[in-house]
Motif scaffolding. Structure first.
Motif, PDB file in Angstrom:
ATOM      1  N   UNK A  53      -0.568  -6.289  -3.001  1.00  0.00           N
ATOM      2  CA  UNK A  53      -1.613  -6.404  -1.975  1.00  0.00           C
ATOM      3  C   UNK A  53      -1.960  -7.872  -1.738  1.00  0.00           C
ATOM      4  N   UNK A  54      -2.276  -8.167  -0.476  1.00  0.00           N
ATOM      5  CA  UNK A  54      -2.548  -9.565  -0.139  1.00  0.00           C
ATOM      6  C   UNK A  54      -3.984  -9.779   0.336  1.00  0.00           C
ATOM      7  N   UNK A  55      -4.751  -8.703   0.486  1.00  0.00           N
ATOM      8  CA  UNK A  55      -6.120  -8.872   1.004  1.00  0.00           C
ATOM      9  C   UNK A  55      -7.090  -8.049   0.174  1.00  0.00           C
ATOM     10  N   UNK A  56      -8.382  -8.244   0.467  1.00  0.00           N
ATOM     11  CA  UNK A  56      -9.412  -7.426  -0.215  1.00  0.00           C
ATOM     12  C   UNK A  56      -9.851  -6.260   0.671  1.00  0.00           C
ATOM     13  N   UNK A  57      -9.132  -5.995   1.734  1.00  0.00           N
ATOM     14  CA  UNK A  57      -9.610  -4.996   2.696  1.00  0.00           C
ATOM     15  C   UNK A  57      -9.267  -3.573   2.273  1.00  0.00           C
ATOM     16  N   UNK A  58     -10.036  -2.645   2.853  1.00  0.00           N
ATOM     17  CA  UNK A  58      -9.725  -1.227   2.690  1.00  0.00           C
ATOM     18  C   UNK A  58      -8.464  -0.867   3.487  1.00  0.00           C
ATOM     19  N   UNK A  59      -8.283  -1.555   4.621  1.00  0.00           N
ATOM     20  CA  UNK A  59      -7.206  -1.216   5.565  1.00  0.00           C
ATOM     21  C   UNK A  59      -5.816  -1.349   4.957  1.00  0.00           C
ATOM     22  N   UNK A  60      -5.650  -2.308   4.055  1.00  0.00           N
ATOM     23  CA  UNK A  60      -4.289  -2.644   3.612  1.00  0.00           C
ATOM     24  C   UNK A  60      -3.574  -1.471   2.932  1.00  0.00           C
ATOM     25  N   UNK A  61      -4.348  -0.491   2.450  1.00  0.00           N
ATOM     26  CA  UNK A  61      -3.654   0.665   1.848  1.00  0.00           C
ATOM     27  C   UNK A  61      -2.825   1.408   2.895  1.00  0.00           C
ATOM     28  N   UNK A  62      -3.223   1.324   4.161  1.00  0.00           N
ATOM     29  CA  UNK A  62      -2.575   2.165   5.187  1.00  0.00           C
ATOM     30  C   UNK A  62      -1.104   1.777   5.394  1.00  0.00           C
ATOM     31  N   UNK A  63      -0.770   0.493   5.651  1.00  0.00           N
ATOM     32  CA  UNK A  63       0.657   0.187   5.821  1.00  0.00           C
ATOM     33  C   UNK A  63       1.479   0.531   4.583  1.00  0.00           C
ATOM     34  N   UNK A  64       0.884   0.396   3.393  1.00  0.00           N
ATOM     35  CA  UNK A  64       1.654   0.722   2.178  1.00  0.00           C
ATOM     36  C   UNK A  64       1.895   2.227   2.068  1.00  0.00           C
ATOM     37  N   UNK A  65       0.878   3.016   2.443  1.00  0.00           N
ATOM     38  CA  UNK A  65       1.080   4.473   2.427  1.00  0.00           C
ATOM     39  C   UNK A  65       2.122   4.873   3.462  1.00  0.00           C
ATOM     40  N   UNK A  66       2.076   4.250   4.638  1.00  0.00           N
ATOM     41  CA  UNK A  66       3.063   4.586   5.683  1.00  0.00           C
ATOM     42  C   UNK A  66       4.463   4.197   5.207  1.00  0.00           C
TER      43      UNK A  66
END
Ligand code: F6R
Length: 579
Positions: free
Chosen positions: A117-130
């Motif tokens: 992971x490169x950020x502290x955001x909640x959003x970043x999980x989405x591209x990894x799940x996709x």
């Protein structure tokens, strides 16, 4: 809270996305970024406002891309936390408006499976799940991931090697624009107006694939058709039109907004649920809450119906939703707390009515009936013309339910606002601009106006301002009064006048500078004021409308005198789509 924009068509995407984001900047403006597909995905992100720092991004090549302007919720506003976010291989890019409530658990799981992971955001999980689901069909991968996300989202996703952009929504707004051999997607319609007047409002749970070949929408795996709607807002309405700020333009539009809302409502039937109700509960946030609070006085006086007004954010903590009919008031129609309050009302099987400015907004889909105000697009973060339009809707309803009791005054409403706009407020601004703290006070319907005046003042000038019922001032706040604490008193003629007059004298006796709004020649009101701002002659409706415009203008000119960023005040965003 954030703005997202996507383009897929025949032209270079980057400049189109940047222009789109500029129109959405009022939703969030701490950082921004774009991801554009050419051979691979090129990502550019920056801290700060897009209007100030995007010129070099326009050169990025590619005809499909997504962008985001951020209002930080998870992680400070910096380059790493700015969207778009990517998977491990930089081949899937995502922009997101909303909050993924279960992101911490998902992130732990993904990290355990080797994702970096490169950020502290909640959003970043989405591209990894996709990334884990993606086998060449992007829409299928997104659809496999969405059930795992708790919270709210409007998403745009692109992936290397895919000729489509995928859009999905749940409890965050997302509109698709149908252009000329192009598809667009945005958080609201304003950035789409330059490209098309034909839009589709996605429903919660919809997943749309957008490509130059067209638009395909699926809901729970089944292909669905959503109606194409024509937007009647013009491009001119979303431009500044020679005014220094959108807020000033929108304040000056108010006479016309008031009249056009009245005109339009005259053509409409009053919903039966209103005629037959034994009581109403109004739910709203911020400025819309103040409009509702003000109208409570008129509903009770003229219609004889009990009216309760609740902050939408508190409504969920009450065990009963109150009166028969629940009315949600929301300019944007997307405020998360107001939507939650409407959902609760539905759960209790109460009939619901929405009052909103935005066709196709989520609140219109939750309510049994909708009454539209005709304010046109409101760009400045501080609500002004939408407040006047909300008042227009309620005044009209009260008038119709009370058999024309307000008709005469309503016909003159636009003139009262127009007169207020001519007032010179420079002396009042001089008193306010040096204040650390100030109060706005009023009684009856002028108490919610005092709340609204204080809200406008604090949000755009950053001066601490409190709105108080004048009768409450002696129950504590009096301790704060001093020659450095100006008070704006709303004191029109009427049955509250004598006691307001005494209140003003009591405050004045503490050396408090008094800025008084009243009608010339009423007792010696002018003599006891440090600055007197005349209200037009006329009845209570004229006084309410003129006072509303005057407190807005006072805040506006004070903010300008202090050099504030009037249209995009710090820490705020126009559309509050998270609870
Ligand atoms: C203040 C302001 C906010 C909004 C509030 C509700 O100037 O703009 O207080 O009034 O966020 O927004 P809507 O009406 O869209 O639900």
């Amino acid at each position: 809270m954030c703005g997202i924009f996507g383009y897929c068509g025949q032209r270079r995407a980057a400049p189109i996305i940047i222009e789109g984001l500029k129109r959405l900047e009022y939703r969030g403006y701490d950082s921004f970024g774009i991801a554009v597909m050419d051979q691979g995905i090129t990502v550019r992100k920056k801290q700060g406002k897009i209007s100030l720092g995007a010129s070099d991004l326009s050169r990025v090549k590619g005809k499909m891309g997504i962008g985001h302007t951020r209002w930080a919720t998870h992680g400070e506003p910096n380059n790493q936390n700015a969207h778009p976010h990517l998977d491990c291989h930089d081949s899937i890019a995502v922009v997101h408006n909303g909050i993924i409530e279960n992101y911490a658990g998902l992130k732990r799981e993904l990290q355990a499976r080797g994702h970096g992971f490169r950020s502290e955001t909640d959003t970043e999980v989405i591209p990894h799940l996709i990334e884990e689901e993606f086998k060449g069909d992007l829409a299928a991968a997104v659809s496999a991931v969405l059930p795992r996300l708790e919270g709210s989202y409007a998403l745009l996703v692109i992936a290397t090697g895919c000729g489509e952009m995928v859009a999905a929504r749940k409890r965050s707004p997302l509109v698709i624009g149908i252009g000329d051999r192009a598809c667009l997607a945005a958080s609201d319609v304003t950035p789409l107006l330059e490209h098309t007047e034909r839009v589709i409002y996605l429903e919660d749970g919809d997943i749309a694939s957008l490509s130059t070949g067209g638009i395909e929408i699926r809901h729970q795996g089944t292909r669905v058709k959503r109606p194409v709607q024509k937007i009647d807002w013009s491009l001119a309405e979303v431009k500044k039109g020679g005014f220094a700020h959108y807020m000033l333009k929108e304040i000056y539009e108010q006479p016309e907004v008031f009249s056009s809302t009245m005109r339009a409502l005259k053509e409409e039937e009053i919903p039966d649920i209103l005629q037959d109700t034994g009581g109403v509960t109004l739910v709203a946030c911020g400025t819309s809450y103040h409009a509702a609070l003000l109208c409570r006085y008129l509903i009770e006086e003229h219609c004889g119906i009990p009216a309760r007004v609740e902050l939408a954010s508190e409504f969920k903590y009450f065990t009963s939703p109150g009166g028969d009919l629940v009315v949600g008031v929301s300019q944007s129609g997307e405020t998360a707390d107001t939507l939650a309050a409407m959902q609760k009302a539905r759960m209790f099987s109460h009939p619901t009515l929405a009052v909103t400015n935005v066709l196709g907004s989520t609140i219109t889909r939750l309510a049994d009936h909708t009454l539209f105000m005709r304010a046109g697009p409101e760009i400045s973060v501080a609500a002004t013309k939408s407040f006047i339009a909300e008042l227009a809707v309620f005044f009209h309803l009260v008038d119709r339910l009370a058999g024309g009791a307000l008709e005469h005054s309503l016909g003159r409403g636009h003139l009262a606002i127009g007169e207020a706009l001519l007032q010179d407020l420079s002396q009042a601004v001089d008193l306010c601009r040096n204040a650390q703290s100030m109060f706005f006070v009023g009684r009856g319907p002028f108490y919610p106006l005092a709340l609204e005046g204080a809200l406008k003042m604090k949000e755009i000038t950053y001066i601490h301002a409190e709105g108080y019922a004048a009768g409450e001032i002696k129950h504590g706040p009096f301790a704060l009064l001093s020659p450095e604490t100006p008070v704006v008193a709303l004191c029109p003629p009427g049955h509250a006048f004598p006691v307001m007059f005494s209140n003003i004298k009591e405050m004045k006796a503490r050396g408090t500078p008094m800025i008084v709004l009243g009608v010339q020649g009423t007792q010696d009101l002018e003599e006891i004021s440090d600055v007197f701002i005349p209200l037009p002659d006329g009845g209570i409706i004229s006084h309410i409308l003129a006072s509303a415009a005057l407190v807005q203008l006072l805040a506006y000119h004070t903010a300008v005198a202090l050099g504030r960023d009037v249209d995009q005040p710090r820490n705020l965003a126009k559309s509050v789509t998270v609870e």
